[in-house]
Design an enzyme around this catalytic site. Structure first.
Site, PDB file in Angstrom:
ATOM      1  N   CYS A   2       0.795  -1.200   0.000  1.00  0.00           N
ATOM      2  CA  CYS A   2       0.000   0.000   0.000  1.00  0.00           C
ATOM      3  C   CYS A   2       0.853   1.287   0.000  1.00  0.00           C
ATOM      4  O   CYS A   2       0.507   2.231  -0.671  1.00  0.00           O
ATOM      5  CB  CYS A   2      -0.922  -0.041   1.203  1.00  0.00           C
ATOM      6  SG  CYS A   2      -2.195   1.181   1.179  1.00  0.00           S
ATOM      7  N   ARG A  27      -3.191   4.590   5.261  1.00  0.00           N
ATOM      8  CA  ARG A  27      -3.641   3.917   4.050  1.00  0.00           C
ATOM      9  C   ARG A  27      -4.012   2.459   4.304  1.00  0.00           C
ATOM     10  O   ARG A  27      -4.642   1.819   3.472  1.00  0.00           O
ATOM     11  CB  ARG A  27      -2.547   3.998   2.973  1.00  0.00           C
ATOM     12  CG  ARG A  27      -2.286   5.414   2.492  1.00  0.00           C
ATOM     13  CD  ARG A  27      -1.026   5.486   1.657  1.00  0.00           C
ATOM     14  NE  ARG A  27      -1.128   4.712   0.452  1.00  0.00           N
ATOM     15  CZ  ARG A  27      -1.461   5.209  -0.744  1.00  0.00           C
ATOM     16  NH1 ARG A  27      -1.753   6.483  -0.866  1.00  0.00           N
ATOM     17  NH2 ARG A  27      -1.498   4.442  -1.814  1.00  0.00           N
ATOM     18  N   TRP A  76      -0.173  -4.115   2.000  1.00  0.00           N
ATOM     19  CA  TRP A  76      -1.552  -4.592   2.157  1.00  0.00           C
ATOM     20  C   TRP A  76      -1.647  -5.822   1.271  1.00  0.00           C
ATOM     21  O   TRP A  76      -1.533  -5.738   0.058  1.00  0.00           O
ATOM     22  CB  TRP A  76      -2.528  -3.505   1.723  1.00  0.00           C
ATOM     23  CG  TRP A  76      -3.978  -3.834   1.937  1.00  0.00           C
ATOM     24  CD1 TRP A  76      -4.689  -3.685   3.088  1.00  0.00           C
ATOM     25  CD2 TRP A  76      -4.911  -4.320   0.953  1.00  0.00           C
ATOM     26  NE1 TRP A  76      -6.006  -4.062   2.889  1.00  0.00           N
ATOM     27  CE2 TRP A  76      -6.165  -4.447   1.585  1.00  0.00           C
ATOM     28  CE3 TRP A  76      -4.817  -4.656  -0.401  1.00  0.00           C
ATOM     29  CZ2 TRP A  76      -7.302  -4.898   0.919  1.00  0.00           C
ATOM     30  CZ3 TRP A  76      -5.933  -5.109  -1.073  1.00  0.00           C
ATOM     31  CH2 TRP A  76      -7.168  -5.228  -0.407  1.00  0.00           C
ATOM     32  N   ASN A 102       3.796  -1.513  -5.276  1.00  0.00           N
ATOM     33  CA  ASN A 102       2.344  -1.466  -5.123  1.00  0.00           C
ATOM     34  C   ASN A 102       1.716  -1.923  -6.428  1.00  0.00           C
ATOM     35  O   ASN A 102       2.200  -1.569  -7.502  1.00  0.00           O
ATOM     36  CB  ASN A 102       1.861  -0.040  -4.819  1.00  0.00           C
ATOM     37  CG  ASN A 102       2.164   0.403  -3.415  1.00  0.00           C
ATOM     38  OD1 ASN A 102       2.527  -0.407  -2.574  1.00  0.00           O
ATOM     39  ND2 ASN A 102       2.007   1.687  -3.150  1.00  0.00           N
ATOM     40  N   GLY A 103       0.601  -2.661  -6.332  1.00  0.00           N
ATOM     41  CA  GLY A 103      -0.072  -3.111  -7.542  1.00  0.00           C
ATOM     42  C   GLY A 103      -0.111  -4.624  -7.617  1.00  0.00           C
ATOM     43  O   GLY A 103       0.174  -5.335  -6.649  1.00  0.00           O
ATOM     44  N   GLU A 483     -24.637   4.353   3.427  1.00  0.00           N
ATOM     45  CA  GLU A 483     -23.377   4.899   3.929  1.00  0.00           C
ATOM     46  C   GLU A 483     -23.252   4.706   5.436  1.00  0.00           C
ATOM     47  O   GLU A 483     -22.172   4.389   5.950  1.00  0.00           O
ATOM     48  CB  GLU A 483     -23.288   6.378   3.563  1.00  0.00           C
ATOM     49  CG  GLU A 483     -22.067   7.108   4.102  1.00  0.00           C
ATOM     50  CD  GLU A 483     -20.736   6.572   3.596  1.00  0.00           C
ATOM     51  OE1 GLU A 483     -19.699   6.948   4.164  1.00  0.00           O
ATOM     52  OE2 GLU A 483     -20.730   5.740   2.658  1.00  0.00           O
ATOM     53  N   LYS A 487     -20.199   2.606   7.219  1.00  0.00           N
ATOM     54  CA  LYS A 487     -19.303   3.149   8.240  1.00  0.00           C
ATOM     55  C   LYS A 487     -19.212   2.209   9.448  1.00  0.00           C
ATOM     56  O   LYS A 487     -18.134   1.976   9.988  1.00  0.00           O
ATOM     57  CB  LYS A 487     -19.780   4.536   8.696  1.00  0.00           C
ATOM     58  CG  LYS A 487     -19.482   5.633   7.725  1.00  0.00           C
ATOM     59  CD  LYS A 487     -17.994   5.886   7.627  1.00  0.00           C
ATOM     60  CE  LYS A 487     -17.580   6.427   6.278  1.00  0.00           C
ATOM     61  NZ  LYS A 487     -17.658   5.531   5.147  1.00  0.00           N
ATOM     62  N   GLU A 490     -17.132  -0.846   8.461  1.00  0.00           N
ATOM     63  CA  GLU A 490     -15.720  -0.560   8.204  1.00  0.00           C
ATOM     64  C   GLU A 490     -14.888  -0.482   9.475  1.00  0.00           C
ATOM     65  O   GLU A 490     -13.783  -1.022   9.529  1.00  0.00           O
ATOM     66  CB  GLU A 490     -15.583   0.785   7.468  1.00  0.00           C
ATOM     67  CG  GLU A 490     -15.933   0.731   5.990  1.00  0.00           C
ATOM     68  CD  GLU A 490     -15.765   2.087   5.339  1.00  0.00           C
ATOM     69  OE1 GLU A 490     -15.131   2.152   4.268  1.00  0.00           O
ATOM     70  OE2 GLU A 490     -16.255   3.094   5.895  1.00  0.00           O
ATOM     71  N   HIS A 506     -39.842  -6.779   2.297  1.00  0.00           N
ATOM     72  CA  HIS A 506     -39.728  -7.810   1.254  1.00  0.00           C
ATOM     73  C   HIS A 506     -38.579  -8.764   1.576  1.00  0.00           C
ATOM     74  O   HIS A 506     -37.735  -9.058   0.725  1.00  0.00           O
ATOM     75  CB  HIS A 506     -39.525  -7.159  -0.116  1.00  0.00           C
ATOM     76  CG  HIS A 506     -40.693  -6.334  -0.558  1.00  0.00           C
ATOM     77  ND1 HIS A 506     -41.891  -6.886  -0.954  1.00  0.00           N
ATOM     78  CD2 HIS A 506     -40.850  -4.986  -0.642  1.00  0.00           C
ATOM     79  CE1 HIS A 506     -42.740  -5.925  -1.284  1.00  0.00           C
ATOM     80  NE2 HIS A 506     -42.138  -4.760  -1.100  1.00  0.00           N
ATOM     81  N   LYS A 605      -6.838   2.857   2.365  1.00  0.00           N
ATOM     82  CA  LYS A 605      -7.462   4.142   2.087  1.00  0.00           C
ATOM     83  C   LYS A 605      -7.684   4.333   0.594  1.00  0.00           C
ATOM     84  O   LYS A 605      -8.746   4.746   0.156  1.00  0.00           O
ATOM     85  CB  LYS A 605      -6.585   5.269   2.639  1.00  0.00           C
ATOM     86  CG  LYS A 605      -7.121   6.674   2.379  1.00  0.00           C
ATOM     87  CD  LYS A 605      -8.445   6.900   3.080  1.00  0.00           C
ATOM     88  CE  LYS A 605      -8.946   8.320   2.915  1.00  0.00           C
ATOM     89  NZ  LYS A 605     -10.290   8.513   3.477  1.00  0.00           N
TER      90      LYS A 605
END
Length: 610
Positions: A2, A27, A76, A102-103, A483, A487, A490, A506, A605
């Site tokens: 990361c 991050r 990460w 990274n990647g 949202e 939160k 997370e 339903h 992040k």
């Protein structure tokens, strides 16, 4: 991914690299490591470990940390479990070439098989170690050339920094799909994946483009494509300051950024609203105003929290600008051969401007002929550079992994953009003037909502141990329900689900018990009475109702065990105010549960891999 930091210059590299890693902690990561080219003996000292940067710092105690060239990384995990062996940096067989990355290297398995057939011995399960052995395969005393040659064989996304023990005056960096920034100082360079690791040392930066690399020496910098075609780069200024990325006495960045929202929302609209003229001034899209005015269709594409902002944007664009609008997950958009007709505008929303899925969606849309706009926070980010036009959030750096102030600023930008178009299509001056004046009042109204903090903390204490939560809303507030649930998931690791309130019956109504908190967005508006009916349905089944409601609404106390009152505002502005108590609720639940609020497990992040 990361976090990447690299340094070459006159100073000792270790403290700069270590501080840079700490600046990148937000991050998200699961291991950390460092490689120094030491002055004594000309060797690479590589130390890495699973866990936090503090664990790396402990390992470095008592070791020789000398050297003015080095690279460091927080990982990460993508390929291979989080452990010491898979942590970066990775080295070649000789231990004299080191790389951080990274990647994701897509053809890593084929490259590994080739390299192993030639005698390379791998020590990790990562795709990154392939790069170390691949570059070593071509190394003949020229680090820049061996990196260029090796990258010709690589498919995938990468941001890399590479050093070699035999070249004490060279630091090589390259990117393709994963951001890298070069900080330019006096006789020194810092390479990083994020400006926060640079701004303590210099505000002068260069942004690398895809398939571009840089060779840094103490006396100068050279950039070229990975095909060795020279490129010319302009030095730019980072807008943020060191003070902006400090906690300023708050226990967590997330709380600081929630509390900052009156100022960040005001900053987003600063200089852009003219109530007297009934105009919204958005310089980033003014040159294409005519094209936008004649748009036939808008597609909003994003991921996570930004996608929730896009859902609100759908209501705004259709309500204020009268343009048919749809919202797409960026991760799905590019893979389903989307239909892009003439007059289609694709709006890409990303706080970082580097989200890999959103960037890929934007490129696919442009390839098919769409006009692409960006709504991003980070100036100079890839999406900002590659879109046809766009609007910056200007909400300041957001360090907390769980987005808060960027979300509210995204909502403000979407309102202003819809207003910008609506005024040119059908909105009368008086109607526009009233909306603008209402928007100008929002920062102080947000400040008032923050006054609920103590009450929200008490609600959090009552329900912190509940394993399942439900968030419900209608119209503009359905995305806010999503949202709010996100939160909580997370940062507190509690299961939560957001739904349109009408959909609850339903199927999900089967989940409701006396142990389930159900959060309703129950402001007065077009569907207010319907929401009350949904609350009755939950209450009759024993659910614990927590309501966000309009100030002065006493009727709702009959239906809700807890009521959080927010100011009475027009429906387009309700999401900005309503999300603030949900942010605080998630925050306090997480703190009471002992969770790492700013560093939630498994999260990053800026997600720069697909």
């Amino acid at each position: 991914m990361c976090g990447i930091v690299g340094y070459i210059g006159k100073k000792q590299a270790y403290p700069i690299l270590l501080e840079g890693l700490k600046r990148l902690e937000y991050r998200g990561y699961d291991s950390a490591g460092i490689a120094l080219r030491q002055d004594d003996g000309g060797r690479l000292a590589v130390v890495k470990t699973k866990g936090r940067i503090s664990a790396l710092e402990t390992l470095m105690q008592g070791r020789d940390t000398s050297g003015t060239l080095g690279i460091a990384h927080t990982r990460w995990a993508t390929h291979g479990a989080p452990n010491d062996a898979n942590a970066h940096p990775h080295v070649d067989g000789s231990g004299r070439l080191a790389v951080v990355h990274n990647g994701i290297i897509e053809n890593w398995a084929a490259l590994r098989q080739l390299l192993e057939s030639e005698g390379a011995r791998f020590r990790s399960d990562t795709d990154t170690e392939v790069l170390a052995h691949l570059f070593a395969r071509y190394y003949d005393g020229d680090l820049e050339r061996c990196v260029q040659q090796g990258l010709q064989e690589v498919r995938g996304a990468y941001g890399i920094a590479v050093i070699h023990a035999d070249e004490p005056d060279v630091l090589v960096a390259a990117r393709n799909g994963s951001p890298l920034i070069l900080g330019v100082g006096e006789g020194e360079y810092i390479v990083a994946s994020d400006a926060s690791a640079i701004i303590e040392h210099t505000p002068n930066v260069i942004y690398l483009e895809d398939r571009e690399m840089a060779t840094m020496r103490r006396d100068g910098l050279r950039t070229a494509t990975i095909d060795a075609v020279p490129t010319h780069k302009e030095i730019q200024q980072v807008e943020w300051t060191l003070e902006q990325i400090e906690k300023k006495g708050y226990p967590h960045f997330m709380l600081k950024e929630i509390i900052e929202q009156p100022e960040s929302v005001a900053d987003t609209m600063r200089g852009r609203l003219d109530a007297d003229a009934a105009e919204v001034h958005l310089g980033g899209i003014s040159d294409i105003a005519k094209q936008l005015t004649h748009a036939r269709r808008v597609i909003l594409t994003a991921c996570g929290t930004a996608w929730h902002a896009g859902l609100v944007g759908e209501f705004l664009f259709e309500g204020l600008a009268r343009i048919p609008t749809e919202v797409e997950y960026a991760s799905e958009f590019r893979y389903r051969n989307p239909i892009i007709d003439e007059g289609t505008v694709v709006v890409c929303i990303s706080q970082s401007g580097e989200t890999a899925d959103t960037l890929a969606a934007m490129r696919e849309a442009r390839l098919k002929g769409a006009l692409a706009l960006g709504i991003v926070n980070v100036v100079g980010s890839t999406i900002a550079r590659e879109t046809d036009a766009g609007v910056y959030l200007h909400c300041g750096p957001e360090i907390g992994v769980a987005s808060t102030k960027a979300f509210t600023s995204q909502l403000v930008v979407l309102i202003m953009t819809a207003m910008f178009l609506g005024r040119r299509r059908h909105l009368a001056p008086q109607e526009a003037r009233e909306i603008i004046k209402g928007l100008q009042s929002v920062p102080e109204q947000v400040r008032g909502v923050l006054g609920l903090n103590e009450q929200i903390q008490q609600v959090a204490a009552a329900y912190k141990d509940c394993p399942n939560w439900l968030y419900l809303g209608r119209g503009y507030n359905y995305p806010v329900a999503l949202e709010g649930a996100l939160k909580l998931k997370e940062i507190s690791y509690v299961h939560a689900e957001g739904l349109p309130a009408a959909e609850m019956k339903h199927g999900p109504i089967a989940l409701i018990t006396e142990e389930m908190p159900v959060v309703f967005l129950a402001n007065r508006g077009l569907q207010y009475e319907k929401v009350l009916s949904n609350m009755e349905e939950v209450r009759s089944r024993g659910g614990q109702v927590i309501a966000v409601a309009t100030e002065g609404d006493t009727e709702i106390r009959r239906l809700a065990k807890h009521v959080l009152y927010v100011p009475d505002v027009p429906e387009p502005f309700q999401p900005i105010l309503n999300v603030v108590p949900l942010q605080l609720l998630a925050y306090h639940v997480a703190v009471l549960r002992g969770c790492a609020v700013d560093k939630p497990r498994n999260l990053a992040k800026s997600v720069t891999v697909e």
